[in-house]
Design a protein around this motif. Sequence first.
Motif, PDB file in Angstrom:
ATOM      1  N   MET A 165     -13.726  57.301   1.522  1.00 12.31           N
ATOM      2  CA  MET A 165     -15.075  57.127   2.055  1.00 12.31           C
ATOM      3  C   MET A 165     -15.358  55.646   2.264  1.00 12.31           C
ATOM      4  N   ALA A 166     -16.035  55.319   3.372  1.00 11.32           N
ATOM      5  CA  ALA A 166     -16.285  53.916   3.714  1.00 11.32           C
ATOM      6  C   ALA A 166     -17.738  53.742   4.134  1.00 11.32           C
ATOM      7  N   ASP A 167     -18.187  52.482   4.205  1.00 11.84           N
ATOM      8  CA  ASP A 167     -19.547  52.156   4.651  1.00 11.84           C
ATOM      9  C   ASP A 167     -19.471  51.436   5.990  1.00 11.84           C
ATOM     10  N   LEU A 168     -20.397  51.797   6.888  1.00  6.21           N
ATOM     11  CA  LEU A 168     -20.435  51.207   8.225  1.00  6.21           C
ATOM     12  C   LEU A 168     -21.714  50.401   8.396  1.00  6.21           C
ATOM     13  N   ILE A 169     -21.590  49.210   8.978  1.00  9.61           N
ATOM     14  CA  ILE A 169     -22.753  48.406   9.362  1.00  9.61           C
ATOM     15  C   ILE A 169     -22.651  48.150  10.864  1.00  9.61           C
ATOM     16  N   LEU A 170     -23.701  48.553  11.587  1.00 10.18           N
ATOM     17  CA  LEU A 170     -23.781  48.273  13.021  1.00 10.18           C
ATOM     18  C   LEU A 170     -25.059  47.486  13.275  1.00 10.18           C
ATOM     19  N   GLU A 171     -24.916  46.304  13.850  1.00  9.92           N
ATOM     20  CA  GLU A 171     -26.084  45.499  14.208  1.00  9.92           C
ATOM     21  C   GLU A 171     -25.960  45.060  15.660  1.00  9.92           C
ATOM     22  N   LEU A 172     -27.015  45.293  16.430  1.00  5.63           N
ATOM     23  CA  LEU A 172     -27.081  44.833  17.812  1.00  5.63           C
ATOM     24  C   LEU A 172     -28.094  43.698  17.850  1.00  5.63           C
ATOM     25  N   PHE A 173     -27.614  42.484  18.075  1.00  3.76           N
ATOM     26  CA  PHE A 173     -28.426  41.274  17.976  1.00  3.76           C
ATOM     27  C   PHE A 173     -28.693  40.735  19.378  1.00  3.76           C
ATOM     28  N   SER A 174     -29.974  40.503  19.687  1.00 12.55           N
ATOM     29  CA  SER A 174     -30.338  40.082  21.040  1.00 12.55           C
ATOM     30  C   SER A 174     -31.431  39.036  20.990  1.00 12.55           C
ATOM     31  N   GLU A 175     -31.855  38.601  22.154  1.00 10.25           N
ATOM     32  CA  GLU A 175     -33.076  37.806  22.221  1.00 10.25           C
ATOM     33  C   GLU A 175     -34.268  38.710  21.900  1.00 10.25           C
ATOM     34  N   GLU A 176     -35.460  38.133  21.776  1.00 13.08           N
ATOM     35  CA  GLU A 176     -36.620  38.854  21.231  1.00 13.08           C
ATOM     36  C   GLU A 176     -36.910  40.192  21.913  1.00 13.08           C
ATOM     37  N   ILE A 177     -36.973  41.234  21.096  1.00 19.76           N
ATOM     38  CA  ILE A 177     -37.309  42.586  21.552  1.00 19.76           C
ATOM     39  C   ILE A 177     -38.830  42.739  21.493  1.00 19.76           C
ATOM     40  N   PRO A 178     -39.481  43.200  22.552  1.00 20.66           N
ATOM     41  CA  PRO A 178     -40.939  43.411  22.485  1.00 20.66           C
ATOM     42  C   PRO A 178     -41.323  44.252  21.271  1.00 20.66           C
ATOM     43  N   ALA A 179     -42.366  43.830  20.579  1.00 20.35           N
ATOM     44  CA  ALA A 179     -42.756  44.474  19.318  1.00 20.35           C
ATOM     45  C   ALA A 179     -43.006  45.965  19.480  1.00 20.35           C
ATOM     46  N   ARG A 180     -43.611  46.356  20.604  1.00 20.49           N
ATOM     47  CA  ARG A 180     -43.989  47.759  20.774  1.00 20.49           C
ATOM     48  C   ARG A 180     -42.775  48.673  20.966  1.00 20.49           C
ATOM     49  N   MET A 181     -41.612  48.090  21.245  1.00 19.24           N
ATOM     50  CA  MET A 181     -40.416  48.896  21.508  1.00 19.24           C
ATOM     51  C   MET A 181     -39.498  49.037  20.303  1.00 19.24           C
ATOM     52  N   GLN A 182     -39.743  48.247  19.262  1.00 22.54           N
ATOM     53  CA  GLN A 182     -38.761  48.162  18.181  1.00 22.54           C
ATOM     54  C   GLN A 182     -38.615  49.455  17.381  1.00 22.54           C
ATOM     55  N   ALA A 183     -39.721  50.038  16.953  1.00 18.82           N
ATOM     56  CA  ALA A 183     -39.646  51.215  16.079  1.00 18.82           C
ATOM     57  C   ALA A 183     -38.930  52.371  16.761  1.00 18.82           C
ATOM     58  N   LYS A 184     -39.251  52.633  18.016  1.00 22.25           N
ATOM     59  CA  LYS A 184     -38.600  53.744  18.721  1.00 22.25           C
ATOM     60  C   LYS A 184     -37.129  53.440  18.965  1.00 22.25           C
ATOM     61  N   ALA A 185     -36.816  52.190  19.317  1.00 24.98           N
ATOM     62  CA  ALA A 185     -35.418  51.832  19.549  1.00 24.98           C
ATOM     63  C   ALA A 185     -34.606  52.004  18.277  1.00 24.98           C
ATOM     64  N   GLU A 186     -35.189  51.622  17.148  1.00 22.17           N
ATOM     65  CA  GLU A 186     -34.520  51.813  15.854  1.00 22.17           C
ATOM     66  C   GLU A 186     -34.206  53.287  15.627  1.00 22.17           C
ATOM     67  N   SER A 187     -35.204  54.131  15.842  1.00 21.97           N
ATOM     68  CA  SER A 187     -35.021  55.578  15.659  1.00 21.97           C
ATOM     69  C   SER A 187     -33.991  56.148  16.637  1.00 21.97           C
ATOM     70  N   ASP A 188     -34.067  55.704  17.900  1.00 21.04           N
ATOM     71  CA  ASP A 188     -33.148  56.216  18.923  1.00 21.04           C
ATOM     72  C   ASP A 188     -31.705  55.817  18.634  1.00 21.04           C
ATOM     73  N   LEU A 189     -31.505  54.582  18.170  1.00 20.98           N
ATOM     74  CA  LEU A 189     -30.143  54.136  17.870  1.00 20.98           C
ATOM     75  C   LEU A 189     -29.570  54.936  16.702  1.00 20.98           C
ATOM     76  N   GLY A 190     -30.371  55.134  15.663  1.00 21.81           N
ATOM     77  CA  GLY A 190     -29.907  55.928  14.527  1.00 21.81           C
ATOM     78  C   GLY A 190     -29.561  57.343  14.932  1.00 21.81           C
ATOM     79  N   ALA A 191     -30.410  57.959  15.764  1.00 25.91           N
ATOM     80  CA  ALA A 191     -30.162  59.337  16.205  1.00 25.91           C
ATOM     81  C   ALA A 191     -28.914  59.427  17.076  1.00 25.91           C
TER      82      ALA A 191
END
Length: 677
Positions: A1-27
């Motif tokens: 068993m292993a642990d995975l870390i995925l991070e997508l790092f960009s220039e500033e993401i509009p605040a109103r889009m962050q929560a949904k994008a987080e949920s969508d990426l996880g899903a």
Amino acid sequence: MADLILELFSEEIPARMQAKAESDLGAALEKALGEAGLSWASLETASGPRRLTVFVDGLSDRSADVKEERKGPKVGAPDKAVEGFLRGAGLSDISQAEVRSDPKKGDFYVAVIETPGRDATDIIAEAVPAIIRGFHWPKSMRWGTGDLRWVRPLQRIVCVLDGKVVPFEVDGIASGKETEGHRVHGRGPFRVTSRKDYESQLEGQGHVKLTRDARREVILAGIETVCADAGLEWIEDKGLLEEVVGLAEWPVVVLGDMDPAFLSLPPEVIQLSMRTHQKYFAVNDKKTGKLAPHFIVVANIEATDGGKKLAEGNSRVLSARLDDGRFFWEKDKATPLDEMAAKLSTIAFKAELGSLGDKVERVAALARELAPKVGADPDLAERAARLAKADLVSEMVGEFPELQGVMGRYYALEAGEPEAVADAIRDHYKPQGPSDSVPTDPVGIAVALADKLDTLVGFWAIDEKPTGSKDPFALRRAALGVVRILLENEVRLKLQTDAEASSDLLSFFADRLKQYLRDQGQRHDLIDAVFALGEDDLVLITRRVEALGAFLEAEDGANLLAGYKRAANILKAEEKKGDLPSDLSVNDALIAKGPAEEQALGKALAEVEAAIAAPLAAEDFTGAMAELARLRAPVDAFFEAVMVNDADPAVRANRLALLTQIRDTLHRVADFSRIDG
């Protein structure tokens, strides 16, 4: 068993889009890993101004081997059937298939397809680039010479499984194990080998609060501290709080000062200017409960002077904004509301319905007509309706559309209009959402109803109705607003006559009433049962529904409904056969010759029919239901002991007439045929 870390790092993401994008990426990652046959212990997500992160703990190293058997044609089947089987099974020759026997069907081919499992690294290296390329943002962009679309230029991709980089490339960006921290306090880069290492470096040296919850907690604690120290109260603004949670990686709460002279402006102007342009929180003086000459700003930097210069800079910016507001305020006050209202005739409302000025004329006439029905002064209602939309042409509402109605109230009070008129101007847009209050003053009720009813009747007249997915003119909200205003103020209004609602529009109101009552815990079928009576007084309908619901929850009500259904089904069956006489009337002499149960039912029906008249006339629906409950026992006894389809045609017709009487008696309260159960 292993642990995975995925991070997508960009220039500033509009605040109103962050929560949904987080949920969508996880899903998306969860779906890809699951479909590939991997399992895991937990999957968590995080998001911030510049990064989306997914942590997968306890990920299986490899997907399981899969063995599948695919049944083919019979041995000796035509060549084309065999060829199709081979293609579908991925075989090159029939000799690669097994032959199985069935005692009844004979020999047939079976392809045994074995798919070996895959390493998690290979699965991830294939899945993540596909997720990134197919990721949906409300708005996205391309940069440089690549074809990748992302919300802002993507700069780094961290993808580490069990301490090792999962190698892949997306549009020239290679996956790696280096990430960045705060731009000022701890940029890094930082090398990532595990989740613990990732979190400790970023939240330590990197000065990054990774999760929305962590940043929110810091902000709320900071607000509480600065307010307590200065004797202030935060004016709670959950929407703005969620926005600033997405603006700062390392939030620092700072209290700023505002020139007290600006407090001469309406408080809504000050608060909206702070919120819209600067993302500041407003505060009240704890002693007076009124707006204080201070503001709270959430910075993304920990200043060495405790934020003094930062606060001063923000204060200067706010002063410039409020100077604009003061200019608009003074200019608007110098223009009479009647003069503003005259300009509405130059503004289009809807081509087929005329200008905004035309709408105002209709609303004024309707408000005057509705006023006596809601206990309002007709002159005040008409005056308020004529001025209600005037502030739409004001300088202040041009700058802050959210203040429509609010500014009209201030301008009306400045001009010496009655307070009821001013309040109606402010309140006539209400309710604008499920959490918004409804007007409660009679003048405000009259104007708010007139405005919404005019819109609904007008759009129905030109056949511009909402569809399943589209409602560009917010007609559902308008209808629900009418429902709430009528019910929460107990306003008695006949929609079909007082508001000139068509039958189709009445059905639309019925749907909105169902929505409202469902939220209150009522059943939609009971609303249908009451609406079927042709009633259009929503207060009356609601009272009937509430009484009917309570009645059916009791044993007598439930059993009487069952008896009604039995009677109605017999009548329906007879109608289908064409055997039901057109003129069914009960013959008391025949009942007197029948069994005791038939006599008891006839007697009970006659008594109940007479007894429910008074409570129905008095709108005592609970009392009417209590009278109906008396039918439960005689109806049950009748069906237990009496054969409806008697050999004697006269007796049979008389018993069918009794069933009709049961149905008609219950229909005086509601159409029981529309009730489930």
